[in-house]
Enzyme design. Structure first.
Site, mmCIF file in Angstrom:
data_model
loop_
_atom_site.group_PDB
_atom_site.id
_atom_site.type_symbol
_atom_site.label_atom_id
_atom_site.label_comp_id
_atom_site.label_asym_id
_atom_site.label_seq_id
_atom_site.Cartn_x
_atom_site.Cartn_y
_atom_site.Cartn_z
ATOM 1 N N GLN A 1 9.173 -17.392 -81.909
ATOM 2 C CA GLN A 1 7.928 -16.643 -81.573
ATOM 3 C C GLN A 1 8.734 -15.112 -81.609
ATOM 4 O OE1 GLN A 1 6.280 -17.494 -77.817
ATOM 5 N NE2 GLN A 1 4.768 -16.021 -77.849
ATOM 6 N N ASN B 1 -3.850 -25.239 -62.469
ATOM 7 C CA ASN B 1 -3.527 -25.735 -63.801
ATOM 8 C C ASN B 1 -1.945 -25.870 -63.664
ATOM 9 O OD1 ASN B 1 -3.105 -25.931 -66.487
ATOM 10 N ND2 ASN B 1 -4.077 -23.959 -66.850
ATOM 11 N N GLY C 1 -4.300 -20.417 -61.328
ATOM 12 C CA GLY C 1 -5.310 -20.808 -62.155
ATOM 13 C C GLY C 1 -5.851 -22.091 -61.709
ATOM 14 N N HIS D 1 40.095 -23.053 -53.049
ATOM 15 C CA HIS D 1 40.781 -23.381 -51.650
ATOM 16 C C HIS D 1 39.990 -22.493 -50.603
ATOM 17 C CE1 HIS D 1 43.329 -20.638 -54.078
ATOM 18 N NE2 HIS D 1 43.529 -20.209 -52.898
ATOM 19 N N ALA E 1 9.763 -20.122 -75.269
ATOM 20 C CA ALA E 1 10.468 -18.820 -75.860
ATOM 21 C C ALA E 1 10.711 -17.729 -74.790
ATOM 22 C CB ALA E 1 9.347 -18.273 -76.940
ATOM 23 N N GLY E 2 10.273 -17.832 -73.586
ATOM 24 C CA GLY E 2 10.323 -16.830 -72.687
ATOM 25 C C GLY E 2 11.718 -16.657 -72.169
#
Length: 441
Positions: free
Chosen positions: A82, A173, A146, A339, A11-12
């Site tokens: 979302q 992560n 993370g 070109h 959704a971002g």
């Protein structure tokens, strides 16, 4: 075991990929001729996953129009929009009804990776002895990620967000999870973070406190990218193109031609070394010289006398004209480099027209790594060679020179004889003022 389903958070907006995301959602950006998200869906299909939920938001219509119900990819795709962006935990919770009583894969939609990574995660889960799986990749600087602290058996002990040093290791992560449906209970119990979001990582911590076990799978041996910055699109495209059969052309090695022709035409006088994929109705005109691996879309016109170098990928309906050279770049649909131009290590959006003599500089004179201005912040790309990023529908006049790492926004106009030494905003007109003087004898 019940067939796995997959949930993809897509959704971002992907603001760090502007200007490419000015006009399209991040999952639709092409990598080697296919949208990023299509690579993920096709990889999931190879693992037997046919039920997929896409959590969509920014420019959702483009995602839905492209993938529809998923039948053309051999899967069934459903969608949830979302409308509030309250964190990864909030987004994941939208999949509760879709998942039902069964385990499911949860994937961040901006990831690009080898399909083997999904296989490793699924295999580990099917071995039993865990309530979930988290993928992880070794990172040279753990302070930016993370980090997953594990015990001696490889199970998760603690999640540490951007630690100050490497005392917890360097397993970051990697954004591919396999959960059983009990995770939704912990998501429901997750409080708002200091950022005002429901963090999925906090939900996992709550799960750990309930004595749930997460196996951590190290995927460092495989290609993985979060594709958060434009140069990572070039890396991902190169990775895909490298999987074509045959050897790449190098400064010291010119392998014989290996043409994969899907209905194109090659005139006499064309020279090809290495692997070249030629799309339907694409024409290679006389004098064109190609060093593979290179991918050419449908309905392109190349030449006469064009020079295409390794790891170049052209979309559909592109034109590369006389005396133009393209190296290691992504050129999207219906873009013309007619070109006497040079495009190196760059990403050019759709329906862009470059005037005669356009030059993209891709190397600093001091040969130091190139920086880019991204979201009002100076970012070191760690690339010694990086050209320009140009948004859709930009129009360039003749003899435009673009300095390394500069961007030109969607729908922008750049005047003739202009040096682009700063980012050009979308929908703007950018030019170098020239004072005309008449000198009398």
């Amino acid at each position: 075991m019940t067939k796995l389903k997959a949930v993809i958070l897509a959704a971002g907006e992907g603001k760090r990929l502007a200007p490419l995301t000015d006009t399209r959602p991040k999952p639709i950006i092409p990598i080697a001729g296919k949208p990023l998200l299509q690579h993920t869906i096709e990889a999931l299909k190879t693992q037997g996953i046919e039920e997929i939920l896409l959590i969509v938001g920014y420019r959702k219509e483009q995602v839905i129009d492209y993938f529809q119900e998923g039948l053309q990819f051999g899967v069934h795709i459903s969608y949830i929009e979302q409308t509030e962006f309250l964190g990864t935990g909030h987004a994941a919770n939208l999949a509760k009804d879709f998942a039902g009583p069964d385990p499911f894969l949860l994937i961040y939609g901006d990831l690009f990776m080898d399909s083997a990574i999904y296989h490793l995660a699924i295999q580990k889960f099917q071995e039993g002895n865990c309530d979930g799986v988290i993928t992880a990749k070794q990172m040279p600087d753990p302070t930016k990620w993370g980090i997953l602290k594990t015990d001696v058996e490889g199970y998760l002990e603690q999640l540490i967000e951007k630690p100050s040093d490497d005392r917890y290791g360097n397993l970051a992560n990697a954004g591919v999870y396999l959960f059983d449906p009990s995770i939704f209970e912990s998501i429901h119990e997750t409080p708002l973070s200091s950022r005002g979001e429901y963090e999925l990582t906090e939900s996992i911590e709550i799960h750990l406190r309930k004595k749930k076990k997460f196996a951590v799978v190290d995927i460092s041996a495989h290609f993985w990218s979060d594709v958060g910055h434009p140069w990572q699109l070039l890396d991902a495209t190169k990775h895909v193109i490298e999987m074509l059969p045959g050897d790449p052309v190098t400064k010291t090695h010119s392998p014989p031609a290996q043409v994969i022709n899907h209905g194109g035409k090659i005139e006499e006088g064309v020279t090809i070394h290495g692997t070249v994929v030629i799309g339907k109705n694409t024409i290679l005109k006389s004098g064109t010289y190609i060093e593979g691996p290179v991918i050419l879309g449908d309905n392109c016109t190349i030449g006469p006398n064009s020079y295409l170098r390794p790891y170049t990928c052209l979309g559909n309906g592109c034109k590369v004209g006389n005396g133009s050279e393209i190296k290691g770049s992504i050129i999207m649909d219906k873009t013309a480099i007619p070109h006497l131009s040079y495009v190196g290590d760059s990403i050019i959006g759709e329906n862009v027209n470059m005037g005669c003599g356009t030059i993209t500089a891709n190397l600093r004179l001091d040969k130091m790594p190139i920086s880019m201005q991204i979201k009002e912040k100076r970012v070191n790309t760690h690339c010694k060679k990086l050209g320009t990023i140009i948004g859709d529908n930009a129009q360039l006049g003749i003899q435009v020179s673009i300095m390394p790492g500069k961007t030109i926004g969607a729908n922008a106009y750049v005047g003739s004889n202009t040096i682009v030494n700063e980012n050009v905003p979308a929908d703007s007109i950018y030019y170098t003022e020239v004072q005309n003087k008449t000198i009398s004898k």
